[in-house]
Design a protein around this motif. Structure first.
Motif, short mmCIF file in Angstrom:
data_model
loop_
_atom_site.label_atom_id
_atom_site.label_comp_id
_atom_site.label_asym_id
_atom_site.label_seq_id
_atom_site.Cartn_x
_atom_site.Cartn_y
_atom_site.Cartn_z
N VAL A 1 0.77 -1.06 0.34
CA VAL A 1 -0.14 0.22 0.17
C VAL A 1 0.94 0.83 -0.15
N ILE B 1 -8.04 -6.29 -1.01
CA ILE B 1 -6.89 -6.80 0.04
C ILE B 1 -6.54 -7.99 0.92
N PRO C 1 -6.41 -9.75 4.36
CA PRO C 1 -6.88 -8.32 5.58
C PRO C 1 -6.89 -9.71 7.26
#
Ligand SMILES: [Fe+2]
Length: 266
Positions: free
Chosen positions: A85, A134, A137
């Motif tokens: 990220v 994602i 997670p």
């Protein structure tokens, strides 16, 4: 079965995945035996530097395709990457979105927390029609502490991809517990191998598929291991169905406090 894996590190010499060609081909052979028909290679991209040098990754990927074909492995291979990220992403690069579909991209958070810029950043991306998936997670410290953050991400339009091994307890009971909670709340759209090697983190999905089928039904298992991954590759819409928040002790306390406040306000 025709499983589709959308997260693995099978290309050698580019990250902490396969150590050499022999291991890569062994991973692919095992995947074929396991019932995987198609996969997206997702080497780690930690910074813009790797994206700027994407040609090297593409060359390695093309070589892997040739070697697999020569070895008689019939798995269909695509390329993408696992993006660490960042405050911004370069979507002009070929490998940024999975299988070059121009839409879905796989994103990894730091293991211990969710960066503060993520909420606004993600919102900005949706406006440009890029959908974040994602990765694992259930292994992120921020989500382990506050599982309902996962619900908030799905509400904002992100998809969640759980690692097959997490459901089977490979990363311990706490991670398995979060993975199961995410499944119970119907917050998981994809399960993937995140394979790195031929020992502990294999390129296999069958056992996790069977676990999901046993606990949540075959239809759900087909969706998470075949149908949704297929849509990811094609860049098609994925239906979320009904999903709900995760009610932990903390969230139930909060809602109790909100109820008390509401009562006294009246
Ligand atoms: Fe990964």
């Amino acid at each position: 079965m025709n499983f589709i894996d959308t997260h693995n590190h099978v290309i050698p010499f580019v990250d902490d995945g396969a150590e050499d060609w022999q291991m890569s081909l062994q991973m692919l052979r095992e995947a074929e035996q396991d019932g995987i028909a198609e996969l997206v290679c997702t080497p780690h991209v930690i910074s813009g530097k790797e994206l700027a040098e994407e040609d090297k990754l593409i060359d390695q990927f093309e070589l892997l395709k040739q070697k697999a074909e020569k070895a008689g492995i019939r798995i269909k291979l695509h390329l993408g990457c696992e993006l660490y990220v960042q405050p911004s992403f370069d979507f002009s690069r070929k490998i940024t979105t999975l299988a070059q579909n121009g839409r879905y991209f796989l994103i990894e958070f730091p293991m211990s927390l969710i960066p503060t810029f993520v909420a606004q950043h993600f919102f900005d991306l949706f406006a440009k029609e890029h959908t974040p998936i994602i990765a694992h997670p259930e292994r992120n410290g921020g989500i382990i502490l506050q599982p309902n953050k996962a619900y908030e991400f799905v509400q904002k339009g992100a998809l969640l991809q759980v690692t097959a091994g997490s459901l089977l307890g490979l990363f311990g009971s706490q991670v398995k517990n979060i993975a199961v909670q995410l499944m119970e709340a119907n917050l998981v759209q994809i399960v993937a191998s995140d394979a790195h090697d031929i020992d502990r983190r294999k390129l296999k999905l069958r056992r996790a598929f069977e676990y999901v089928a046993e606990n949540w039904g075959t239809e759900r298992a087909n969706l998470l291991f075949i149908d949704n991954p297929q849509k990811v590759i094609k860049g098609q819409d994925i239906e979320l169905g009904y999903f709900q928040p995760i009610y932990t002790y903390e969230t139930s306390q909060k809602s109790f406090r909100d109820k008390v406040r509401f009562f006294f306000r009246r």
